[in-house]
Scaffold this motif. Sequence first.
Motif, mmCIF file in Angstrom:
data_model
loop_
_atom_site.group_PDB
_atom_site.id
_atom_site.type_symbol
_atom_site.label_atom_id
_atom_site.label_comp_id
_atom_site.label_asym_id
_atom_site.label_seq_id
_atom_site.Cartn_x
_atom_site.Cartn_y
_atom_site.Cartn_z
ATOM 1 N N ASN A 142 0.806 -1.025 0.003
ATOM 2 C CA ASN A 142 0.039 -0.043 -0.049
ATOM 3 C C ASN A 142 0.821 1.217 0.036
ATOM 4 O OD1 ASN A 142 -1.976 2.049 1.541
ATOM 5 N ND2 ASN A 142 -3.304 0.747 0.393
ATOM 6 N N VAL A 143 1.941 1.114 0.738
ATOM 7 C CA VAL A 143 2.977 2.423 0.693
ATOM 8 C C VAL A 143 3.471 2.546 -0.608
ATOM 9 C CG1 VAL A 143 5.132 3.225 1.678
ATOM 10 C CG2 VAL A 143 3.489 2.177 3.285
ATOM 11 N N MET A 144 3.926 1.573 -1.226
ATOM 12 C CA MET A 144 4.444 1.509 -2.398
ATOM 13 C C MET A 144 3.399 2.173 -3.462
ATOM 14 S SD MET A 144 6.410 -1.277 -4.841
ATOM 15 C CE MET A 144 7.135 -0.790 -6.489
ATOM 16 N N ILE A 145 2.290 1.386 -3.753
ATOM 17 C CA ILE A 145 1.363 1.985 -4.586
ATOM 18 C C ILE A 145 1.047 3.372 -4.470
ATOM 19 C CG2 ILE A 145 -0.722 1.241 -3.503
ATOM 20 C CD1 ILE A 145 -1.786 0.384 -6.394
ATOM 21 N N LYS A 146 0.883 3.946 -3.483
ATOM 22 C CA LYS A 146 0.627 5.268 -3.032
ATOM 23 C C LYS A 146 1.732 6.238 -3.313
ATOM 24 C CE LYS A 146 -3.352 4.182 0.065
ATOM 25 N NZ LYS A 146 -3.944 4.437 1.319
ATOM 26 N N THR A 147 2.912 5.884 -3.056
ATOM 27 C CA THR A 147 4.056 6.643 -3.463
ATOM 28 C C THR A 147 4.261 6.614 -5.044
ATOM 29 O OG1 THR A 147 5.383 5.808 -1.589
ATOM 30 C CG2 THR A 147 6.557 6.669 -3.355
ATOM 31 N N ILE A 148 3.901 5.484 -5.677
ATOM 32 C CA ILE A 148 3.845 5.557 -7.230
ATOM 33 C C ILE A 148 2.904 6.439 -7.717
ATOM 34 C CG2 ILE A 148 3.387 4.242 -9.131
ATOM 35 C CD1 ILE A 148 4.792 1.985 -7.825
ATOM 36 N N GLY A 172 1.478 9.184 -6.124
ATOM 37 C CA GLY A 172 1.747 10.488 -5.666
ATOM 38 C C GLY A 172 2.828 10.994 -6.689
ATOM 39 N N THR A 173 3.836 10.195 -7.080
ATOM 40 C CA THR A 173 5.190 10.549 -8.004
ATOM 41 C C THR A 173 4.531 10.965 -9.209
ATOM 42 O OG1 THR A 173 6.562 9.302 -6.738
ATOM 43 C CG2 THR A 173 7.096 9.943 -9.007
ATOM 44 N N ALA A 174 3.504 10.035 -9.831
ATOM 45 C CA ALA A 174 2.903 10.366 -11.010
ATOM 46 C C ALA A 174 2.238 11.706 -11.159
ATOM 47 C CB ALA A 174 2.068 9.233 -11.588
ATOM 48 N N MET A 175 1.506 11.789 -10.034
ATOM 49 C CA MET A 175 0.537 13.197 -9.911
ATOM 50 C C MET A 175 1.503 14.378 -9.762
ATOM 51 S SD MET A 175 -2.311 11.922 -7.290
ATOM 52 C CE MET A 175 -2.810 13.442 -7.050
ATOM 53 N N MET A 182 4.755 14.501 -10.940
ATOM 54 C CA MET A 182 5.520 14.618 -12.468
ATOM 55 C C MET A 182 4.539 15.234 -13.432
ATOM 56 S SD MET A 182 8.478 13.726 -12.061
ATOM 57 C CE MET A 182 9.000 13.880 -13.839
ATOM 58 N N GLY A 183 3.448 14.949 -13.150
ATOM 59 C CA GLY A 183 2.482 15.437 -14.162
ATOM 60 C C GLY A 183 2.189 16.985 -14.094
ATOM 61 N N SER A 184 2.047 17.273 -12.858
ATOM 62 C CA SER A 184 1.807 18.893 -12.476
ATOM 63 C C SER A 184 3.200 19.694 -12.871
ATOM 64 C CB SER A 184 1.490 18.857 -11.302
ATOM 65 O OG SER A 184 2.517 18.663 -10.167
ATOM 66 N N MET A 185 4.133 19.061 -12.693
ATOM 67 C CA MET A 185 5.430 19.693 -13.126
ATOM 68 C C MET A 185 5.601 19.856 -14.506
ATOM 69 S SD MET A 185 6.922 20.585 -10.313
ATOM 70 C CE MET A 185 8.648 21.034 -10.926
ATOM 71 N N ILE A 186 5.247 18.764 -15.374
ATOM 72 C CA ILE A 186 5.300 18.795 -16.679
ATOM 73 C C ILE A 186 4.439 20.046 -17.314
ATOM 74 C CG2 ILE A 186 4.783 17.440 -18.970
ATOM 75 C CD1 ILE A 186 5.777 14.951 -17.432
ATOM 76 N N LYS A 187 3.181 20.073 -16.634
ATOM 77 C CA LYS A 187 2.150 21.092 -17.275
ATOM 78 C C LYS A 187 2.835 22.473 -16.796
ATOM 79 C CE LYS A 187 -1.943 18.456 -16.572
ATOM 80 N NZ LYS A 187 -3.272 18.269 -15.783
ATOM 81 N N ARG A 188 3.396 22.581 -15.891
ATOM 82 C CA ARG A 188 4.121 23.871 -15.272
ATOM 83 C C ARG A 188 5.154 24.302 -16.074
ATOM 84 N NH1 ARG A 188 6.110 24.209 -9.308
ATOM 85 N NH2 ARG A 188 4.021 23.615 -8.810
ATOM 86 N N MET A 189 6.042 23.175 -16.550
ATOM 87 C CA MET A 189 6.958 23.515 -17.434
ATOM 88 C C MET A 189 6.702 23.993 -18.730
ATOM 89 S SD MET A 189 10.023 20.769 -18.815
ATOM 90 C CE MET A 189 8.800 19.815 -19.475
#
Length: 335
Positions: free
Chosen positions: A222-228, A230-233, A235-242
Motif C-alpha cells: 500500500n505504501v508503494m502503490i501510493k508513493t507511485i 503521488g509521484t505520477a501526480m 510529475m504530471g503537474s511539473m510537466i504542465k507547469r514547465m
Amino acid sequence: APQAPVEGAVEALRRYPNIEVTLAGVIPEIEKYLVNCDDVRSRITLVDAPEVITNEESPVMGVRKKKNSATVIGMLQLREKEADGFVSAGSTGAVLAGGMFRLGRIPGIERPALAPMLPNGKGYVLLIDCGANVDCQPKYLVQFGLMGSVYMKSVVGVADPKVGLLNIGTEDSKGTKLQIETYPLLKKAGEMGIINFVGNVEARGVPMGEVDVVVCDGFSGNVMIKTIEGTAMFMGSMIKRMFKKNLGSKIGYLLCKSGLGDIMKLLDSREIGGTPFVGIKQPVIKCHGNSDRLAFRNGIRQAMTAAKSNFTEQLEQILAADAAARSYVREKAAN
C-alpha cells in the motif's frame, strides 16, 4: 455515486456490445443518470439496494446485517451464476468480507489479496498484496506468489511470469523477519516449478520491469502503490507547469503533445480501472473510492477479461491436480 458508476456502465455497454450490466442501488437515484441511453437501456437491469455499508462501520457486521446492500446483492448474484463479475468502489473491507463470506475462498488459499496492475518499462507488473492483508505470515506470501503468477499467465498472457519479493536489497539476508523467512520458501517454490521466482526486488526495480509479479505484505504494498501514484501526480503537474512557462515551452508542448499524451495515459490509474481481489471464487474488481466514469468503464472491462480468462478455475485446477504444489502451498510453506 451513483453518477460515476452509472455513466461508466453506459460507456462500457456502448463499447462492448456483448455484455449486460446489473446496477444495484437506490433505483430512483440511478434512473436520474439513465437519460439519453436508449441504445443500451435494454441491456441494463436495475436491482433495488437501499442499504449502504459505509467505511465507518465494521465490514463484517455490515455484510452480515445489510443484506439489501449493493455489495451483498452483487456477491449473491455471482454465487448464483446470475453474474460473471462484480465491480464496486464501496468499502474495501466490505467487498473483501463479502467475497470471503458470500463467495468463499479458493481451496488452498488462506488470504485473498488486492493485486493492482502497475505500468512499468515493459508493460504492466502485478503488485500483490496492496492492502487487504496488513499483517502477513510467510505462507501467505507464498500463496500470493502463486496467485500472481497464475493471474499474469491467464489474464494478461505472460508466458512465464518472473516473481520477485519486494525488499530493501537483493541479497537473501535483507529485510525484516517476514522477508527473511519468506525468501527460502519462495526459492523452494521456484525450484519445484510452482513459480518462476527470481529473488528479491527493490522498489526502484519495479517500474523498470525487472519482474512481472511483486510479492509483498499489504502494508508495504500500500505504501508503494501510493508513493507511485503521488509521484505520477507530481510529475504530471511539473510537466504542465514547465510547458506553460513561456512561449517557447508552449511551442515545444505542441510539438510533443502526442507523446506526452501517451505517457500521461500510461500513468493514469483510471485507464486500468480497478484492482482485482484474487483468491476468491469469482471475479471481483475493487475501484478506487474517487473513481469517475472512465475508471468504472475500465473496471467493467477488467471484470470481463477476468471472467473470460477463467483465472479462478485455473488456480483451483493447479492446486487440485498438482500434488506437489498443493502440499507445499498449503502445508509445508505453512510450517
